[in-house]
Design a protein around this motif. Structure first.
Motif, mmCIF file in Angstrom:
data_model
loop_
_atom_site.group_PDB
_atom_site.id
_atom_site.type_symbol
_atom_site.label_atom_id
_atom_site.label_comp_id
_atom_site.label_asym_id
_atom_site.label_seq_id
_atom_site.Cartn_x
_atom_site.Cartn_y
_atom_site.Cartn_z
ATOM 1 N N ALA A 81 0.832 -1.210 0.000
ATOM 2 C CA ALA A 81 0.000 0.000 0.000
ATOM 3 C C ALA A 81 0.867 1.261 0.000
ATOM 4 O O ALA A 81 0.491 2.291 -0.559
ATOM 5 C CB ALA A 81 -0.921 -0.005 1.206
ATOM 6 N N LEU A 82 2.030 1.161 0.643
ATOM 7 C CA LEU A 82 2.922 2.325 0.709
ATOM 8 C C LEU A 82 3.865 2.382 -0.495
ATOM 9 O O LEU A 82 4.586 3.371 -0.660
ATOM 10 C CB LEU A 82 3.756 2.267 1.991
ATOM 11 C CG LEU A 82 3.002 2.459 3.303
ATOM 12 C CD1 LEU A 82 3.926 2.229 4.486
ATOM 13 C CD2 LEU A 82 2.410 3.855 3.383
ATOM 14 N N ILE A 108 1.419 11.500 5.076
ATOM 15 C CA ILE A 108 0.784 10.682 4.032
ATOM 16 C C ILE A 108 0.885 9.185 4.347
ATOM 17 O O ILE A 108 -0.041 8.425 4.058
ATOM 18 C CB ILE A 108 1.381 11.019 2.621
ATOM 19 C CG1 ILE A 108 0.584 10.361 1.489
ATOM 20 C CG2 ILE A 108 2.815 10.585 2.495
ATOM 21 C CD1 ILE A 108 -0.659 11.079 1.126
ATOM 22 N N GLU A 111 -1.842 8.128 6.698
ATOM 23 C CA GLU A 111 -3.129 8.114 5.985
ATOM 24 C C GLU A 111 -3.249 6.881 5.072
ATOM 25 O O GLU A 111 -4.285 6.224 5.027
ATOM 26 C CB GLU A 111 -3.311 9.400 5.168
ATOM 27 C CG GLU A 111 -3.500 10.652 6.015
ATOM 28 C CD GLU A 111 -4.529 10.485 7.129
ATOM 29 O OE1 GLU A 111 -5.622 9.954 6.852
ATOM 30 O OE2 GLU A 111 -4.222 10.862 8.288
ATOM 31 N N LYS A 112 -2.146 6.581 4.360
ATOM 32 C CA LYS A 112 -2.158 5.428 3.448
ATOM 33 C C LYS A 112 -2.334 4.124 4.231
ATOM 34 O O LYS A 112 -3.058 3.226 3.801
ATOM 35 C CB LYS A 112 -0.850 5.368 2.643
ATOM 36 C CG LYS A 112 -0.807 6.318 1.463
ATOM 37 C CD LYS A 112 0.415 6.053 0.607
ATOM 38 C CE LYS A 112 0.325 6.858 -0.678
ATOM 39 N NZ LYS A 112 1.263 6.419 -1.679
#
Lengths: 144, 198
Positions: A81-82, A108, A111-112
């Motif tokens: 995901a990152l 970020i 959030e991710k």
């Protein structure tokens, strides 16, 4: 110690004491209200650690490994995901990962990770075992 | 600093926790109470084994306290050279001998901000090590197992518990300063009245 120094000492102690009492007293009242709203888990629930579901508890000092353990998700899913490799990043906090891979976008990574966890959580059943069912008398008897 | 320490605990576990409470006990300004509560919550999550963690943390913090007592003890000669003939030093020493046990006990978990100065004073004064270690052990057991136990019980809500206890500790320190100030003020007033009467 001279009387003047003694006076200075007790006045300083009283002033410092008052500052501490007022400052921490106000904070104490606030946190007491917050604390009072929380209850420890029931003893029967303490034996097993269920998967965490609340993503608002994610902090930037946490690591991918820790989050994977707490939310019971494979770590590779979070690395994907990152869009970063797992190697060399196992012991890095989300803050460090953010600084290394996304220096132009502070926050970020958190959030991710939150989004990835939410997207991959197992669906919640509408009625948990603790949720009481409707009372038996709520449904009127059907007359023929 | 706090975030860095929490990351290290979840990465390296109990040895890091032991090192943190040890270094905190000899005077480093670490957020010890928050770390202990967090460690309780990590034990609940299965990150740390609670029994081993508790025992290692207790051993390390007691060793740290003993070391800071030792620092006071070995500084005693120098301090005595300066204050040997001082009546006030003798008075302070006898007061600490009377109240020292309670001071050591309460500063282990409630008024933790003055724990290190209390260790140093205990070492410097005539307070016996055996007595010190007894009160220290009881107080630290409450700190490690009581506060850590709260972290375990409240699990993911440990931050709320930590904030609450931090404020309780600050409030207790404030009350202590206030009471000490009032006691000194009353003594000063009595002494001044005696002077004016005579």
């Amino acid at each position: 110690m001279t009387p003047a120094r003694q006076r200075l000492l007790f006045i300083s102690l009283i002033v410092m004491g008052l500052i501490f009492v007022v400052f921490f007293g106000v904070r104490f009242v606030h946190t007491f209200r917050e604390f009072n709203g929380h209850r420890p888990r029931h003893f029967s629930q303490l034996q097993s650690a269920p998967a965490e579901t609340d993503v608002t508890l994610i902090r930037d000092w946490m690591t991918i490994g820790y989050l994977s353990h707490a939310y019971q998700l494979p770590p590779d899913l979070l690395y994907e995901a990152l869009n970063i490799p797992p190697n060399g990043n196992e012991h890095k906090s989300l803050k460090q990962l953010n600084k290394k891979y996304y220096p132009e976008a502070p926050g970020i990574v958190v959030e991710k990770v939150k989004a990835a966890i939410l997207a991959n959580q197992p669906p919640q059943s509408p009625l948990t075992p603790d949720t009481p069912g409707p009372p038996a008398t709520a449904i009127p008897p059907v007359k023929p | 600093m706090t975030d860095f320490l929490l990351t290290q605990i979840i990465n390296y576990g109990t040895p890091i926790l032991g090192a943190i409470v040890f270094i905190g006990a000899i005077g480093a300004p670490f957020p010890g109470t928050l770390i202990v509560i967090a460690a309780g919550a990590f034990s609940k999550q299965g990150i740390l084994p609670w029994a081993t963690t508790g025992l290692i943390a207790l051993t390390c913090v007691v060793l740290g306290d003993s070391l800071s007592y030792g620092m006071g003890y070995y500084a005693r000669d120098r301090i005595l050279q300066r204050f040997q003939n001082s009546k006030r030093w003798a008075q302070a020493e006898s007061t600490f001998y009377r109240w020292g046990g309670m001071s050591v006990f309460w500063t282990r978990f409630l008024i933790t901000g003055i724990a290190v100065p209390v260790n140093l004073i205990a070492g410097t004064s005539d307070f016996r090590f055996r007595r010190f270690i007894l009160y220290d052990l009881i107080g630290e057991c409450i700190w490690i197992f009581g506060y850590g136990g709260l972290g375990y019980l409240f699990g993911n809500q440990w931050e709320v518990v930590s904030n609450f206890l931090g404020n309780v500790s600050g409030l207790a320190l404030g009350l202590l300063l206030l009471v000490a100030g009032i006691v000194l003020a009353v003594r000063w007033l009595k002494a001044t009245q005696l002077k004016t009467n005579s």
